[in-house]
Design a protein around this motif. Structure first.
Motif, PDB file in Angstrom:
ATOM      1  N   UNK A 143       0.828  -1.200   0.000  1.00  0.00           N
ATOM      2  CA  UNK A 143       0.000   0.000   0.000  1.00  0.00           C
ATOM      3  C   UNK A 143       0.855   1.239   0.000  1.00  0.00           C
ATOM      4  N   UNK A 144       0.676   2.036   1.021  1.00  0.00           N
ATOM      5  CA  UNK A 144       1.491   3.233   1.145  1.00  0.00           C
ATOM      6  C   UNK A 144       0.793   4.440   0.565  1.00  0.00           C
ATOM      7  N   UNK A 145       1.457   5.545   0.678  1.00  0.00           N
ATOM      8  CA  UNK A 145       0.917   6.811   0.212  1.00  0.00           C
ATOM      9  C   UNK A 145       2.065   7.698  -0.207  1.00  0.00           C
ATOM     10  N   UNK A 146       1.761   8.646  -1.066  1.00  0.00           N
ATOM     11  CA  UNK A 146       2.730   9.662  -1.453  1.00  0.00           C
ATOM     12  C   UNK A 146       2.499  10.866  -0.552  1.00  0.00           C
ATOM     13  N   UNK A 147       3.505  11.221   0.227  1.00  0.00           N
ATOM     14  CA  UNK A 147       3.396  12.308   1.191  1.00  0.00           C
ATOM     15  C   UNK A 147       4.239  13.495   0.737  1.00  0.00           C
ATOM     16  N   UNK A 148       3.654  14.674   0.842  1.00  0.00           N
ATOM     17  CA  UNK A 148       4.403  15.914   0.645  1.00  0.00           C
ATOM     18  C   UNK A 148       4.932  16.344   2.004  1.00  0.00           C
ATOM     19  N   UNK A 149       6.241  16.398   2.151  1.00  0.00           N
ATOM     20  CA  UNK A 149       6.878  16.621   3.444  1.00  0.00           C
ATOM     21  C   UNK A 149       7.487  18.023   3.475  1.00  0.00           C
ATOM     22  N   UNK A 174       1.630  15.735   4.354  1.00  0.00           N
ATOM     23  CA  UNK A 174       0.351  15.934   3.665  1.00  0.00           C
ATOM     24  C   UNK A 174       0.181  14.813   2.646  1.00  0.00           C
ATOM     25  N   UNK A 175      -0.933  14.130   2.714  1.00  0.00           N
ATOM     26  CA  UNK A 175      -1.206  13.023   1.795  1.00  0.00           C
ATOM     27  C   UNK A 175      -1.609  13.587   0.429  1.00  0.00           C
ATOM     28  N   UNK A 176      -0.738  13.410  -0.551  1.00  0.00           N
ATOM     29  CA  UNK A 176      -1.004  13.887  -1.909  1.00  0.00           C
ATOM     30  C   UNK A 176      -1.052  12.715  -2.881  1.00  0.00           C
ATOM     31  N   UNK A 177      -1.467  11.561  -2.369  1.00  0.00           N
ATOM     32  CA  UNK A 177      -1.461  10.368  -3.212  1.00  0.00           C
ATOM     33  C   UNK A 177      -2.352  10.541  -4.433  1.00  0.00           C
ATOM     34  N   UNK A 178      -3.568  10.969  -4.232  1.00  0.00           N
ATOM     35  CA  UNK A 178      -4.470  11.109  -5.368  1.00  0.00           C
ATOM     36  C   UNK A 178      -4.006  12.198  -6.321  1.00  0.00           C
ATOM     37  N   UNK A 179      -3.532  13.305  -5.754  1.00  0.00           N
ATOM     38  CA  UNK A 179      -3.006  14.368  -6.604  1.00  0.00           C
ATOM     39  C   UNK A 179      -1.795  13.879  -7.386  1.00  0.00           C
ATOM     40  N   UNK A 223      -1.124  10.748  -8.159  1.00  0.00           N
ATOM     41  CA  UNK A 223      -1.549   9.790  -9.176  1.00  0.00           C
ATOM     42  C   UNK A 223      -2.167  10.496 -10.375  1.00  0.00           C
ATOM     43  N   UNK A 224      -2.945  11.522 -10.116  1.00  0.00           N
ATOM     44  CA  UNK A 224      -3.532  12.283 -11.226  1.00  0.00           C
ATOM     45  C   UNK A 224      -2.440  12.937 -12.065  1.00  0.00           C
ATOM     46  N   UNK A 225      -1.443  13.516 -11.389  1.00  0.00           N
ATOM     47  CA  UNK A 225      -0.328  14.109 -12.131  1.00  0.00           C
ATOM     48  C   UNK A 225       0.463  13.078 -12.902  1.00  0.00           C
ATOM     49  N   UNK A 226       0.669  11.902 -12.276  1.00  0.00           N
ATOM     50  CA  UNK A 226       1.381  10.836 -12.971  1.00  0.00           C
ATOM     51  C   UNK A 226       0.615  10.362 -14.192  1.00  0.00           C
ATOM     52  N   UNK A 227      -0.711  10.233 -14.049  1.00  0.00           N
ATOM     53  CA  UNK A 227      -1.505   9.800 -15.201  1.00  0.00           C
ATOM     54  C   UNK A 227      -1.430  10.812 -16.330  1.00  0.00           C
ATOM     55  N   UNK A 228      -1.522  12.095 -15.991  1.00  0.00           N
ATOM     56  CA  UNK A 228      -1.437  13.131 -17.018  1.00  0.00           C
ATOM     57  C   UNK A 228      -0.059  13.136 -17.665  1.00  0.00           C
ATOM     58  N   UNK A 229       0.998  13.021 -16.840  1.00  0.00           N
ATOM     59  CA  UNK A 229       2.352  12.988 -17.397  1.00  0.00           C
ATOM     60  C   UNK A 229       2.551  11.753 -18.267  1.00  0.00           C
ATOM     61  N   UNK A 230       2.006  10.615 -17.826  1.00  0.00           N
ATOM     62  CA  UNK A 230       2.125   9.399 -18.626  1.00  0.00           C
ATOM     63  C   UNK A 230       1.400   9.548 -19.955  1.00  0.00           C
ATOM     64  N   UNK A 241      -9.377   4.003 -17.629  1.00  0.00           N
ATOM     65  CA  UNK A 241      -9.691   5.125 -18.514  1.00  0.00           C
ATOM     66  C   UNK A 241      -8.421   5.706 -19.132  1.00  0.00           C
ATOM     67  N   UNK A 242      -7.366   5.759 -18.322  1.00  0.00           N
ATOM     68  CA  UNK A 242      -6.102   6.251 -18.853  1.00  0.00           C
ATOM     69  C   UNK A 242      -5.590   5.327 -19.951  1.00  0.00           C
ATOM     70  N   UNK A 243      -5.646   4.033 -19.728  1.00  0.00           N
ATOM     71  CA  UNK A 243      -5.175   3.090 -20.739  1.00  0.00           C
ATOM     72  C   UNK A 243      -5.991   3.203 -22.019  1.00  0.00           C
ATOM     73  N   UNK A 244      -7.295   3.412 -21.886  1.00  0.00           N
ATOM     74  CA  UNK A 244      -8.121   3.605 -23.084  1.00  0.00           C
ATOM     75  C   UNK A 244      -7.697   4.848 -23.854  1.00  0.00           C
ATOM     76  N   UNK A 245      -7.435   5.946 -23.135  1.00  0.00           N
ATOM     77  CA  UNK A 245      -7.025   7.187 -23.794  1.00  0.00           C
ATOM     78  C   UNK A 245      -5.690   6.998 -24.507  1.00  0.00           C
ATOM     79  N   UNK A 246      -4.744   6.349 -23.826  1.00  0.00           N
ATOM     80  CA  UNK A 246      -3.445   6.088 -24.462  1.00  0.00           C
ATOM     81  C   UNK A 246      -3.611   5.198 -25.682  1.00  0.00           C
TER      82      UNK A 246
END
Length: 861
Positions: free
Chosen positions: A223-229, A249-254, A256-263, A418-423
């Motif tokens: 699991x885990x989370x992406x934290x802004x420290x 600060x838990x920025x996991x969803x943010x 992931x959204x940025x990673x999806x957009x960058x990907x 949805x990301x995979x479909x767009x790609x």
């Protein structure tokens, strides 16, 4: 320390050097602190024994001592008041009155200033400082109660001193974290990464703001989370470092959204950068499952950017590779080929799970055949660990892309699908473009190949082999060409040329020039004269290119608002491909018909072993002698074709039998080096190392000559092929002196009989008795006509090579013309008879007149 300093460091304003006074039971001032004296400008002597109410701007703001309630007497009271300084200036303060224990002995009037008689302690501070202190206290308290921000205070050894209840909002944390290190409950690599940054803050005092780090617990590594420290150092009032405070600060969803957009952006850029079907598939797989990055360097490193998968598989319809439109087979399914497979893992390291290394599913082999239904939609294989979606463009199924994650990775979410479909949609468009390009490229290359001669040829004069490599441009074809043209008298013409530009227009222009060269070569023109005629043709092509098409809109401008008019230059500048300037990039932004070209034309005579050549702005041929010495023919190149109309010069060199003559275009030189001279040096070095025939071989086979050409271009780096590469190799041969015979006659008809006898004797010596009658008749007609119409002297030569050639030379520049004689004509049948009795005949101009020649096939054996 002043009250302001205490407030600045977050401490209570009613400690240290506070504004304070001791009051007796009647409210008179008994003691006065220096801070109070400084603040109001009244020393202790001026206020001693005075009622405290006298210092107020409004005495009503202070209750009389006799009016105090029992609670006030027991617990004290607080409030705000306005004091008046010695200068009469008002000073708003907040105060607090603290009752003191009663004195051990009763108070007496004789000792009113006895400190033991004091009953109250008054502490005061300016009202703005009190308000700030209260705000600081409220901020600190509320910060530890926030549920969106994790707050942790570490001591100087990075042990947790205090945390709020939402430090890391997921499972795997102990209920009490005080006194623990991060490594006690976090994954070792995650704890080490965070502590590196915190130590840097402790050491330097520089805060860290918003650094992202993946945080996973020991109990839940998947699991885990992406934290802004964010972190800053804590210091005591004396400056001693006592710890560090960090906000999580838990920025996991943010994230992931940025990673999806960058990907998505990376995938769009990757698949759009190639016009190759296989290359597009490989780029897509590499973006979806890139090599896992390993964070390095001091401090809190950014979280590594992970791909969408640990394993990505791209299948493409078999028809797409050939440019065709995929269609279902008899079973209703589309045949797919496994085009690309990518596995994501750190170099040399497998993915890590809770029990040790975890590998993704084994990759299927590239090239394997699979099938898919044309109506296939999104496929979920073992979801949420695997996903697959079709590659569809224009309603056609072009392929399929599947992604898989290892067990130690988080499961896929609907947003990932949805990301995979767009790609996949964007990749499908790129694949369709690549499919169309493949179709057009195959057609263009087919046209290009059809316009060029066979890559190998065998003539009496030389054995030839060629190599042609089109540059990797959008069109894939260019205007380079070569040719091997058999000439009369066992000679051969070798040609290499380069038309400016690329694309179908350049290939079409190349085809016209090659046809023109073969036509002019059939006239047996000298090299310089042939280039003059070719230069006129290119100039005419340039004029035609400037004329507007009658079918086009007469109002169409050239893109800048101004129509092309008669003032346009008659000969636009020539671009890349010219030996004289070597500038330009060979492109035509307006897609006009290419004009301008370079060409080298060489004629080799195996009888004299001499080679005459002329150049129109083309690099000089290279000659590799049988002993391996390489030289360049000292040509004086004329201007490129269609530039100035200046004359061309002929250069003659003698070639030893077995010499290797190399004609090429400048694309070969630029493939070796950035500079043309360096490219010539590299070519000569390679020729010297590989051009010598094997020991004991008189004439190498055509296959070995072709292999030599392939070796010369085999190691050309693909990124350096900015222009087409053309290489023509010719291994020269010689006609032995014993296979030629020649005579010179005076302009006397009686000499014809002697020539017939001498020629008959030579044919018998060669064992060609079957050709005696035809040869006597041919020589009689040609020599008689030369003596009658041209005068003397007359030269006669016989050449035995692949055919028997009869030559008659005279000083006249008048070409003979064959005509059909009427029944009543007494003459005019000589050339007609020659044409009927020989395989072919013709005439050519020489520098001393002309030569009429006729060829006969040699008898078998």
């Amino acid at each position: 320390m002043s009250t302001a300093d205490a407030l600045h460091r977050g401490r209570s304003p009613f400690v240290d050097n506070a504004v304070g006074a001791l009051l007796d039971a009647d409210g008179r001032i008994v003691r006065w602190t220096p801070e109070a004296a400084r603040l109001l400008g009244l020393d202790a002597g001026q206020v001693h024994g005075r009622p405290a109410r006298e210092l107020l701007a409004d005495p009503a703001g202070w209750p009389a001592m006799s009016e105090l309630t029992e609670r006030q007497r027991a617990e004290g009271w607080s409030g705000e008041a306005v004091l008046r300084s010695d200068r009469g200036e008002p000073l708003a303060v907040a105060f607090q009155v603290l009752p003191l224990d009663a004195p051990a002995a009763p108070e007496t009037p004789e000792a009113p200033d006895d400190p033991g008689a004091a009953r109250y302690l008054v502490l005061a501070a300016p009202a703005p400082q009190i308000a700030r202190w209260r705000q600081d206290q409220a901020f600190t308290s509320e910060l530890f109660l926030q549920d969106r921000v994790g707050l942790a205070v570490f001591d100087e050894r990075l042990r947790l001193v205090r945390t709020n209840t939402h430090l890391l909002p997921y499972s795997g944390l102990p209920p009490d974290l005080r006194g623990r290190r991060l490594g006690d409950f976090l994954q070792p690599q995650d704890a080490a990464a965070v502590e590196r940054g915190l130590r840097d803050v402790l050491r330097t005092g520089r805060p860290v703001i918003g650094a992202e780090e993946i945080v996973r617990t020991i109990e839940d590594p998947s699991g885990g989370a992406v934290m802004a420290i964010s972190a800053f150092r804590l210091q005591a009032p004396d400056g001693q470092v006592i710890g560090v405070t960090a906000l999580f600060t838990d920025v996991t969803e943010l994230h992931r959204s940025g990673e999806r957009l960058a990907l998505l952006h990376r995938a769009t850029a990757a698949v759009g950068g190639s016009l190759s079907v296989g290359g597009t598939a490989e780029e897509l797989a590499a973006v979806l499952a890139p090599p896992a990055a390993t964070p390095t360097g001091p401090g809190i490193a950014p979280a590594p950017v992970l791909g969408l998968a640990d394993l990505a598989v791209v299948d493409v319809a078999e028809a797409v590779f050939t440019g065709a439109e995929p269609a279902p087979g008899r079973d209703g399914r589309v045949l797919l080929r496994r085009a690309a497979v990518a596995v994501s893992a750190p170099p040399g390291e497998p993915a890590q799970g809770p029990g040790g290394p975890v590998a993704p599913p084994p990759p299927p082999p590239v090239g394997a055949a699979v099938h898919a239904h044309p109506d296939e939609q999104s496929v979920h294989t073992d979801f949420p660990a695997s996903m697959a979606v079709p590659l569809r463009a224009g309603g056609r199924l072009l392929g399929r892309v599947a992604v898989h994650r290892a067990p130690n990775r988080p499961p896929y979410l609907p947003a990932d699908l949805e990301l995979l479909r767009e790609i996949a949609d964007r990749a499908a468009l790129a694949l369709d473009n690549a499919r169309r390009y493949a179709r057009e490229h195959r057609a263009a290359v087919g046209l290009q190949r059809s316009l060029l001669p066979p890559s190998q040829a065998e003539t009496t004069a030389a054995s030839t082999a060629s190599v042609y490599l089109p540059t990797d441009t959008a069109s894939g074809i260019g205007g380079d060409w070569f040719d091997v043209i058999p000439l009369s008298s066992a000679r051969v013409a070798l040609v290499a040329g380069d038309v400016v530009g690329h694309g179908l227009a350049a290939s079409a222009t190349m085809g016209r020039l090659r046809t023109a060269v073969r036509t002019l070569a059939d006239l047996d023109l000298e090299p310089d004269e042939l280039l003059v005629h070719l230069d006129d043709l290119v100039a005419q092509l340039m004029v035609e290119a400037e004329r507007p098409d009658e079918d086009e809109d007469q109002n169409e401008d050239d893109g800048d608002g101004e129509a092309d008019g008669p003032g346009a230059a008659s000969r636009p500048p020539v671009g890349h491909g010219l030996w004289l300037d070597g500038t330009g990039d060979g492109t035509d932004e307006q897609q006009t018909v290419p004009f301008g070209a370079t060409c080298v034309y060489a004629v080799y005579d195996p009888v004299s072993r001499r080679c005459a050549m002329a150049s129109a702005g083309h690099p000089p041929p290279a000659v590799a002698a049988p002993d391996g010495r390489v030289t360049y023919v000292p040509l004086r190149p004329g201007p490129p074709l269609g530039v100035t109309g200046l004359p061309f010069e002929v250069t003659e060199v003698e070639l030893e039998p077995g010499s290797l003559l190399a004609l090429y275009t400048d694309g070969l030189l630029l493939g070796y080096a950035d500079d043309l001279e360096e490219g010539m040096h590299a070519l000569s070095h390679r020729l010297a190392a590989a051009a010598s025939p094997p020991e004991g071989a008189v004439t190498p086979a055509g296959a070995s000559l072709r292999q030599l050409g392939r070796d010369l271009v085999a190691d050309l780096p693909a990124h350096r092929l900015t222009d087409d590469v053309t290489l023509l190799l010719a291994r020269t041969r010689a006609v032995p002196a014993a296979d030629t015979a020649g005579w010179t006659l005076e302009a006397d008809p009686s000499a014809v009989a002697g020539i017939r006898e001498a020629a008959t004797a030579q044919l018998r010596q060669w064992g060609l008795e079957e050709l005696e009658f035809t040869t006597e008749l041919v020589l009689s007609e040609l020599v008689t006509n030369a003596i009658r119409y041209a005068g003397g002297p007359v030269g006669v030569r016989l050449i035995r090579a692949e055919r028997l050639t009869c030559e008659v030379s005279d000083p006249s520049a008048t070409q003979p013309r064959m005509r059909r004689a009427r029944l009543t004509d007494e003459g005019g049948r000589g050339l007609y008879l020659v044409a009927q009795l020989t395989t072919r005949w013709g005439s050519r101009y020489t520098r001393r007149g002309k030569t009429i020649w006729a060829e006969q096939e040699l008898p078998p054996g």
